[in-house]
Write an enzyme that holds these catalytic residues in place. Structure first.
Site, PDB file in Angstrom:
ATOM      1  N   HIS A 206       7.310   4.676   7.477  1.00 50.57           N
ATOM      2  CA  HIS A 206       8.137   5.863   7.729  1.00 50.57           C
ATOM      3  C   HIS A 206       7.581   6.775   8.810  1.00 50.57           C
ATOM      4  CE1 HIS A 206       5.099   7.662   5.138  1.00 50.57           C
ATOM      5  NE2 HIS A 206       5.462   8.825   5.640  1.00 50.57           N
TER       6      HIS A 206
HETATM    7  C1  UD1 Z   1       7.383  13.802   5.390  1.00 53.32           C
HETATM    8  C2  UD1 Z   1       5.997  14.254   5.874  1.00 53.32           C
HETATM    9  C3  UD1 Z   1       5.059  13.064   5.947  1.00 53.32           C
HETATM   10  C4  UD1 Z   1       5.027  12.316   4.644  1.00 53.32           C
HETATM   11  C5  UD1 Z   1       6.434  11.938   4.244  1.00 53.32           C
HETATM   12  C6  UD1 Z   1       6.475  11.221   2.933  1.00 53.32           C
HETATM   13  C7  UD1 Z   1       5.951  16.146   7.442  1.00 53.32           C
HETATM   14  C8  UD1 Z   1       5.765  16.530   8.852  1.00 53.32           C
HETATM   15  N1  UD1 Z   1       6.066  14.832   7.202  1.00 53.32           N
HETATM   16  O1  UD1 Z   1       7.907  12.943   6.377  1.00 53.32           O
HETATM   17  O2  UD1 Z   1       3.762  13.530   6.247  1.00 53.32           O
HETATM   18  O3  UD1 Z   1       4.229  11.171   4.796  1.00 53.32           O
HETATM   19  O4  UD1 Z   1       7.223  13.130   4.149  1.00 53.32           O
HETATM   20  O5  UD1 Z   1       7.749  10.774   2.628  1.00 53.32           O
HETATM   21  O6  UD1 Z   1       5.980  16.987   6.580  1.00 53.32           O
HETATM   22  N2  UD1 Z   1      15.495  12.643   3.834  1.00 53.32           N
HETATM   23  C9  UD1 Z   1      16.399  12.314   2.853  1.00 53.32           C
HETATM   24  N3  UD1 Z   1      16.152  12.733   1.576  1.00 53.32           N
HETATM   25  C10 UD1 Z   1      15.056  13.470   1.234  1.00 53.32           C
HETATM   26  C11 UD1 Z   1      14.160  13.809   2.251  1.00 53.32           C
HETATM   27  C12 UD1 Z   1      14.379  13.388   3.537  1.00 53.32           C
HETATM   28  O7  UD1 Z   1      17.372  11.641   3.103  1.00 53.32           O
HETATM   29  O8  UD1 Z   1      14.906  13.815   0.052  1.00 53.32           O
HETATM   30  C13 UD1 Z   1      15.736  12.155   5.202  1.00 53.32           C
HETATM   31  C14 UD1 Z   1      16.416  13.151   6.102  1.00 53.32           C
HETATM   32  O9  UD1 Z   1      17.258  12.450   6.953  1.00 53.32           O
HETATM   33  C15 UD1 Z   1      15.261  13.727   6.896  1.00 53.32           C
HETATM   34  C16 UD1 Z   1      14.335  12.537   7.019  1.00 53.32           C
HETATM   35  O10 UD1 Z   1      14.490  11.821   5.799  1.00 53.32           O
HETATM   36  O11 UD1 Z   1      15.667  14.233   8.110  1.00 53.32           O
HETATM   37  C17 UD1 Z   1      12.887  12.889   7.221  1.00 53.32           C
HETATM   38  O12 UD1 Z   1      12.425  13.794   6.211  1.00 53.32           O
HETATM   39  P1  UD1 Z   1      11.232  14.842   6.563  1.00 53.32           P
HETATM   40  O13 UD1 Z   1      10.834  15.566   5.335  1.00 53.32           O
HETATM   41  O14 UD1 Z   1      11.597  15.630   7.750  1.00 53.32           O
HETATM   42  O15 UD1 Z   1      10.048  13.913   7.037  1.00 53.32           O
HETATM   43  P2  UD1 Z   1       9.461  12.579   6.400  1.00 53.32           P
HETATM   44  O16 UD1 Z   1       9.633  11.508   7.398  1.00 53.32           O
HETATM   45  O17 UD1 Z   1       9.978  12.364   5.024  1.00 53.32           O
END
Ligand code: UD1
Length: 377
Positions: A206
């Site tokens: 991811h």
């Molecule tokens: C975040 C953390 C990363 C961690 C990871 C674990 C930061 C900078 N990054 O990255 O360090 O390893 O979490 O998972 O804080 N989304 C959903 N449902 C959710 C959450 C997210 O669909 O419940 C999707 C959304 O499209 C979102 C994308 O995932 O835009 C990314 O989520 P985000 O929290 O921005 O970053 P992660 O890649 O999850």
């Protein structure tokens, strides 16, 4: 001692669980508020972890959701500040390195509230990783820093942080692992995916540097598809990764109805099922930080598909190998494990399931001294 504990994203939940459980054993000493920022919000990314790890429902939910880094960080700060103004805690306790970690630490520091950082000092020395920026900044505004491995202490001292504020306590993520081993043994997840112990590989990817770059992502998927000709592979997919597979039409890399050669993709799994899958895997391919640690404790070969790690003890002592993202290197590394040449390793010091207990003992011991640090620095 009034403490506001913060969790926001999936790996945070696994770390905060054992800490909150220990705090609850000493209600006369600690007055705890649990805040969920809402950085992760899906049942699979958040709710399932609270349920399985027995974490109490958050007292406050900030419901920030997804956004760009600046927007998400700013929104968390904006919504967290009134909580602190109302509760006036002695400390805010943050874990890990996600946007929620830095956002809440910074909000507290600006209000003159003490900051406790659990999992401090880890460094990949790669500022292109958003987490590295979060780690460095959080550590430098923290008053008490709990480290998981010796490198954490070394890095912090090298950066000028006073030694008496750093405590080597072990790894709270491993506390959760110990607590859930029995539940994992009851899981039927291998049967669900038609897998036999020791005869499959497990994938998680991811990191933006891997899955937001189509050429890098395609190369990794090509390597994994090749490996899946010899070893069935299961890929519980993070929403970020799933979105990109869709956008770049990469479905062809995945098996459709089972039976076919290819990588089997599935939705993100809960903690207990994932633990059971890791434990019985022949090898794990990952770009996660926590999984490098968990596979080390489980003694399962870990192929880290990154150019570096902030958790060097998993390589020095554990089963982790930094393979990189070059398709030939990934295939070659998997071939070595299949040929019986996987890394074996030992347990890093203090990764024994008692890290949260140590943290709570330290907080109980000299609360006054912890507060004084702030004034004297
Ligand atoms: C975040 C953390 C990363 C961690 C990871 C674990 C930061 C900078 N990054 O990255 O360090 O390893 O979490 O998972 O804080 N989304 C959903 N449902 C959710 C959450 C997210 O669909 O419940 C999707 C959304 O499209 C979102 C994308 O995932 O835009 C990314 O989520 P985000 O929290 O921005 O970053 P992660 O890649 O999850």
């Amino acid at each position: 001692m009034k403490i506001v504990c913060v969790a926001g994203a999936r790996p945070n939940f696994v770390k905060i669980g054992p800490i909150v459980a220990e705090f609850r054993k000493a209600p006369d000493f600690f007055d705890i508020t649990l805040v969920h920022t809402g950085q992760h919000y899906d049942q699979a990314m958040s709710g399932a972890f609270f349920d399985e790890l027995g974490i109490p429902s958050p007292d406050v939910h900030l419901e920030v959701g997804s956004a760009s880094h600046a927007l998400q960080t700013a929104e968390i700060m904006k919504r967290f500040e009134p909580v602190l103004l109302e509760r006036r805690p002695d400390f805010v306790l943050v874990v890990g390195d996600v946007n929620s970690t830095i956002a809440c630490a910074l909000t507290a520091a600006k209000l003159g509230i003490g900051v406790i950082h659990v999992e401090a000092g880890l460094r990949s020395f790669d500022r292109e990783m958003p987490e590295e920026v979060n780690r460095v900044l959080t550590d430098h505004i923290s008053d008490l820093l709990f480290v998981t491995e010796e490198s954490g202490r070394r890095n912090l001292i090298h950066e000028g942080i006073a030694e008496e504020r750093i405590h080597f306590v072990g790894n709270v993520m491993i506390d959760s692992l110990h607590r859930q081993m029995e539940a994992a043994a009851q899981s039927r997840v291998l049967e669900r995916f038609g897998l036999a112990p020791g005869q499959y590989g497990l994938i998680t990817l991811h990191r933006p540097s891997n899955v937001d770059e189509p050429e890098v992502f395609r190369g990794i998927l090509e390597a994994l598809r090749k490996i899946s000709e010899e070893l069935p592979l299961l890929f519980p997919m993070h929403p970020r990764t799933r979105n990109n597979v869709k956008v770049w039409q990469m479905d062809g890399f995945f098996a459709r109805n089972g039976g076919e050669v290819g990588v089997q993709a599935t939705e993100p799994l809960g903690y207990v099922d994932f633990l059971q899958l890791m434990r019985h895997a022949r090898m794990v391919f990952t770009d996660s930080g926590g999984i490098q640690e968990e596979t080390t404790v489980l003694g399962v070969p870990c192929m880290t598909l990154r150019l570096n790690t902030e958790r060097p003890c998993t390589v020095e002592m554990g089963t982790n190998r930094i393979v990189g993202v070059c398709p030939e290197d990934i295939v070659a590394a998997a071939g070595e494990v299949l040929a019986g040449k996987g890394r074996t390793g030992g347990l890093p010091p203090l990764w024994d399931g008692k890290a949260a207990e140590r943290i709570i003992e330290i907080l109980k011991a000299e609360p006054q001294r912890h507060r004084e640090h702030r004034k004297n620095d």
